[in-house]
Design a protein around this motif. Structure first.
Motif, short mmCIF file in Angstrom:
data_model
loop_
_atom_site.label_atom_id
_atom_site.label_comp_id
_atom_site.label_asym_id
_atom_site.label_seq_id
_atom_site.Cartn_x
_atom_site.Cartn_y
_atom_site.Cartn_z
N PHE A 159 41.49 -3.06 -29.53
CA PHE A 159 41.87 -3.88 -30.67
C PHE A 159 43.15 -4.61 -30.29
CE2 PHE A 159 44.14 -4.13 -34.89
CZ PHE A 159 43.36 -5.16 -35.39
N GLU A 160 43.07 -5.95 -30.26
CA GLU A 160 44.19 -6.73 -29.75
C GLU A 160 44.29 -8.04 -30.51
OE1 GLU A 160 45.39 -7.05 -25.28
OE2 GLU A 160 43.97 -8.67 -25.70
N ASN A 161 45.50 -8.34 -30.99
CA ASN A 161 45.74 -9.60 -31.70
C ASN A 161 44.75 -9.82 -32.83
OD1 ASN A 161 47.87 -10.22 -29.91
ND2 ASN A 161 46.43 -11.15 -28.45
N ASP A 162 44.55 -8.78 -33.65
CA ASP A 162 43.61 -8.82 -34.79
C ASP A 162 42.18 -9.12 -34.37
OD1 ASP A 162 45.51 -8.15 -36.64
OD2 ASP A 162 45.99 -10.21 -37.20
N THR A 163 41.84 -8.81 -33.12
CA THR A 163 40.48 -9.01 -32.62
C THR A 163 39.95 -7.68 -32.09
OG1 THR A 163 40.90 -11.31 -31.99
CG2 THR A 163 39.01 -10.23 -30.97
N VAL A 164 38.76 -7.29 -32.58
CA VAL A 164 38.10 -6.09 -32.09
C VAL A 164 37.17 -6.50 -30.96
CG1 VAL A 164 36.73 -4.06 -32.70
CG2 VAL A 164 38.16 -5.15 -34.43
N ILE A 165 37.38 -5.90 -29.78
CA ILE A 165 36.62 -6.29 -28.60
C ILE A 165 35.65 -5.18 -28.24
CG2 ILE A 165 36.76 -6.98 -26.17
CD1 ILE A 165 39.61 -7.97 -26.79
N PHE A 166 34.36 -5.56 -28.07
CA PHE A 166 33.32 -4.62 -27.69
C PHE A 166 32.74 -5.01 -26.34
CE2 PHE A 166 33.23 -4.74 -32.35
CZ PHE A 166 33.31 -3.40 -32.66
N ILE A 167 31.93 -4.12 -25.79
CA ILE A 167 31.19 -4.40 -24.58
C ILE A 167 29.75 -4.00 -24.79
CG2 ILE A 167 31.62 -2.16 -23.46
CD1 ILE A 167 31.99 -3.73 -20.84
N ILE A 168 28.81 -4.75 -24.22
CA ILE A 168 27.39 -4.45 -24.36
C ILE A 168 26.69 -4.83 -23.06
CG2 ILE A 168 26.54 -6.67 -25.27
CD1 ILE A 168 25.03 -4.91 -27.40
N GLY A 169 25.46 -4.36 -22.85
CA GLY A 169 24.83 -4.48 -21.55
C GLY A 169 23.95 -5.69 -21.31
N ALA A 170 23.82 -6.59 -22.27
CA ALA A 170 22.94 -7.74 -22.06
C ALA A 170 23.45 -8.95 -22.83
CB ALA A 170 21.51 -7.41 -22.49
N GLU A 171 23.35 -10.11 -22.19
CA GLU A 171 23.82 -11.35 -22.80
C GLU A 171 23.04 -11.69 -24.06
OE1 GLU A 171 26.36 -14.30 -23.37
OE2 GLU A 171 26.47 -13.18 -21.49
N TYR A 172 21.72 -11.45 -24.01
CA TYR A 172 20.91 -11.80 -25.17
C TYR A 172 21.29 -10.95 -26.38
CZ TYR A 172 17.78 -7.71 -25.14
OH TYR A 172 17.26 -6.46 -25.24
N LYS A 173 21.67 -9.67 -26.11
CA LYS A 173 22.08 -8.82 -27.22
C LYS A 173 23.39 -9.32 -27.83
CE LYS A 173 19.70 -4.48 -26.32
NZ LYS A 173 19.81 -3.00 -26.27
N LYS A 174 24.31 -9.73 -26.96
CA LYS A 174 25.56 -10.30 -27.47
C LYS A 174 25.28 -11.50 -28.36
CE LYS A 174 29.61 -12.99 -26.13
NZ LYS A 174 30.46 -13.52 -25.02
N SER A 175 24.40 -12.38 -27.88
CA SER A 175 24.08 -13.60 -28.63
C SER A 175 23.52 -13.29 -30.00
CB SER A 175 23.09 -14.45 -27.83
OG SER A 175 22.72 -15.59 -28.55
N ILE A 176 22.59 -12.34 -30.06
CA ILE A 176 21.96 -12.01 -31.34
C ILE A 176 22.95 -11.33 -32.28
CG2 ILE A 176 20.22 -10.52 -32.41
CD1 ILE A 176 18.44 -11.11 -29.99
N ILE A 177 23.76 -10.41 -31.74
CA ILE A 177 24.73 -9.71 -32.59
C ILE A 177 25.75 -10.69 -33.16
CG2 ILE A 177 26.60 -8.00 -32.59
CD1 ILE A 177 24.96 -6.48 -30.44
N MET A 178 26.27 -11.59 -32.31
CA MET A 178 27.26 -12.55 -32.78
C MET A 178 26.66 -13.50 -33.81
SD MET A 178 30.12 -11.75 -31.44
CE MET A 178 31.14 -13.20 -31.78
N ASP A 179 25.38 -13.83 -33.64
CA ASP A 179 24.73 -14.77 -34.55
C ASP A 179 24.32 -14.12 -35.86
OD1 ASP A 179 23.50 -17.25 -35.34
OD2 ASP A 179 21.56 -16.37 -34.84
N LYS A 180 23.77 -12.89 -35.78
CA LYS A 180 23.16 -12.26 -36.96
C LYS A 180 24.05 -11.22 -37.65
CE LYS A 180 19.18 -14.36 -36.20
NZ LYS A 180 18.67 -15.43 -37.11
N PHE A 181 24.88 -10.51 -36.89
CA PHE A 181 25.53 -9.33 -37.46
C PHE A 181 27.05 -9.31 -37.39
CE2 PHE A 181 21.37 -7.92 -35.65
CZ PHE A 181 20.71 -7.72 -36.85
N ALA A 182 27.65 -10.31 -36.74
CA ALA A 182 29.11 -10.31 -36.61
C ALA A 182 29.78 -10.34 -37.98
CB ALA A 182 29.57 -11.49 -35.76
N GLY A 183 29.21 -11.11 -38.91
CA GLY A 183 29.78 -11.19 -40.26
C GLY A 183 29.79 -9.84 -40.95
#
Length: 445
Positions: free
Chosen positions: A36-60
């Motif tokens: 957790f840095e500068n009011d940003t929570v940073i995660f790691i995941i194993g696939a680019e497509y999963k990152k894309s879907i999570i950021m698009d559908k579930f980040a909110g």
């Protein structure tokens, strides 16, 4: 990092309440907190497509969860590390992840939901005792067990307490926990793939089946047909069935009669909002679990203000705990007042709350707000007006005279309308459900 991992697990708990088990296991569970840095929570995941879907559908949803726990907004960022794909999951396929059970993951946020951690009071003692008996001797009696009551009072806690106790006593038992929504979606998916035999093998070979929010299956005839046969097979084999619902079977207008009679053939146990002593006990127990302490004045304040929802009580204590960890000291009473002001509706005038209630009723009953405030006597308008008066009386501290002024009626007319509303709720399950849903929506805000 350990401290913020605890916070992340609390956010996961909130997210799991809003999505199906399949979605949770596929998109939320693989996220690994980094920092957790500068009011940003940073995660790691194993696939680019999963990152894309999570950021698009579930980040909110994830951001809202952190804001609810922490009390302030954060941003979300996800890094991709393809080496995680094998090592972290232990080679699990996505198909295996989709059918994972609550006890499969050592970091499962529901592991803490036990009978020992459930606070028992007058409002929930029967449900607690029935759940304990079922967990200790599954399939012997009280089958099925149906636990019903408004959202946020502990039904799911008892469901997982049953699961955890059964697994502890018999680790090899096949115990399936699912939700009505997940059962619905999973069956539709298997039907579309013309592979229902896999679905049958999964559910009909279980030693115990636990279904949260069973009322959801009333949306589909095919799903009810499937559940009917699954229910019969399991019960005839002496396997335990546990269900939860926000209403009784009689108040599920879309449920087939043969299913309704089966839901009612065992034991039905209701959970009601806790009294003030139980609310205080819940706050104190949650503080003990989280390793914080609140003075009596703060505990009393929270218990007085949050009357109808255990989840709100626990969520408030979690916010206090998160802020204590971040800032190194327990919030003052004044700060606690700020934490829960968005829940109690005290930050807005009563007139605004009344206007919102009228808008909700007009939407639910298909009439206009102007109709509700008018002298029109058409049946549907009168019914909706009675509901609005009843809900305002339940939600606010307005007197009968003050409610009457909103609708241009005298206090005697308001009292008569409220009594008619109560009678109608006893006679019309659909009407009672609509009124109850509006009340729950306002109490959970």
């Amino acid at each position: 990092m350990d401290t913020f991992n605890d916070i992340w697990r609390e956010v996961l708990t909130l997210c799991k309440e809003q999505v199906s088990d399949v979605m949770f296991n596929m998109w939320f569970a693989p996220l690994e907190f980094v920092k957790f840095e500068n009011d940003t929570v940073i995660f790691i995941i194993g696939a680019e497509y999963k990152k894309s879907i999570i950021m698009d559908k579930f980040a909110g949803m994830i951001r809202e969860g952190f804001e609810q726990i922490l009390g302030f907004p954060v941003e979300i960022d996800i890094l991709v590390d393809k080496t995680m794909a094998e090592g972290k999951t232990g080679g699990k396929t996505e198909e295996a992840e989709e059918t994972a059970e609550p006890g499969d993951d050592a970091n499962n946020p529901f592991a803490a939901f036990t009978f020992d951690s459930f606070v028992v009071g007058k409002s929930n003692s029967f449900a607690y005792n029935m759940s304990l008996k079922v967990a200790e001797a599954p399939g012997v009696s009280y089958n099925p067990l149906l636990i019903y009551g408004p959202s946020g009072l502990g039904k799911t806690h008892l469901m997982f307490a049953i699961y955890n106790r059964m697994k502890r006593d018999n680790p090899n038992a096949i115990i399936i926990y699912t939700t009505g929504e997940s059962f619905f979606n999973e069956l539709i998916d298997f039907i579309s793939k013309k592979n229902t035999s896999v679905f049958h093998n999964k559910y009909r070979n279980a030693d115990a089946l636990l279904v949260d929010d069973i009322q959801y299956i009333q949306r589909g005839e095919a799903v009810q047909e499937e559940f009917f046969h699954t229910f019969n097979i399991l019960q005839q084999a002496g396997k335990q069935i546990v269900l939860t619902s926000d209403v009784t079977p009689k108040e599920m207008p879309g449920i087939q009669e043969r299913l309704r009679t089966r839901f009612e053939m065992g034991v039905m146990a209701d959970i009601q909002p806790p009294d003030i002593d139980t609310r205080k006990a819940i706050i104190i127990r949650k503080c003990q679990q989280l390793g914080i302490s609140l003075n009596e004045a703060t505990t009393d304040f929270i218990a007085q203000k949050l009357k109808s929802n255990v989840r709100q009580l626990e969520g408030t204590v979690k916010k206090i705990e998160a802020l204590t960890k971040i800032y190194g000291k327990t919030p003052t009473l004044e700060q606690v007042q700020d934490i829960i002001k968005d829940i109690t509706n005290e930050n807005q005038p009563v007139s605004v709350t009344i206007d919102k209630i009228i808008d909700s009723v007009s939407n639910a009953f298909g009439v206009t707000a102007a109709d509700l405030r008018s002298d029109k006597r058409q049946a549907e308008i009168s019914k909706a007006r009675q509901a609005a008066m009843y809900i305002i009386k339940e939600i606010t501290d307005q007197t009968l005279k003050e409610i009457g002024m909103v609708f241009g009626k005298n206090h005697a007319t308001v009292l008569h309308s409220i009594n008619q509303c109560r009678d109608r709720m006893n006679d019309e399950p659909g009407f009672k459900s609509a009124v109850g849903n509006i009340i729950r929506d306002f109490r959970e805000k």
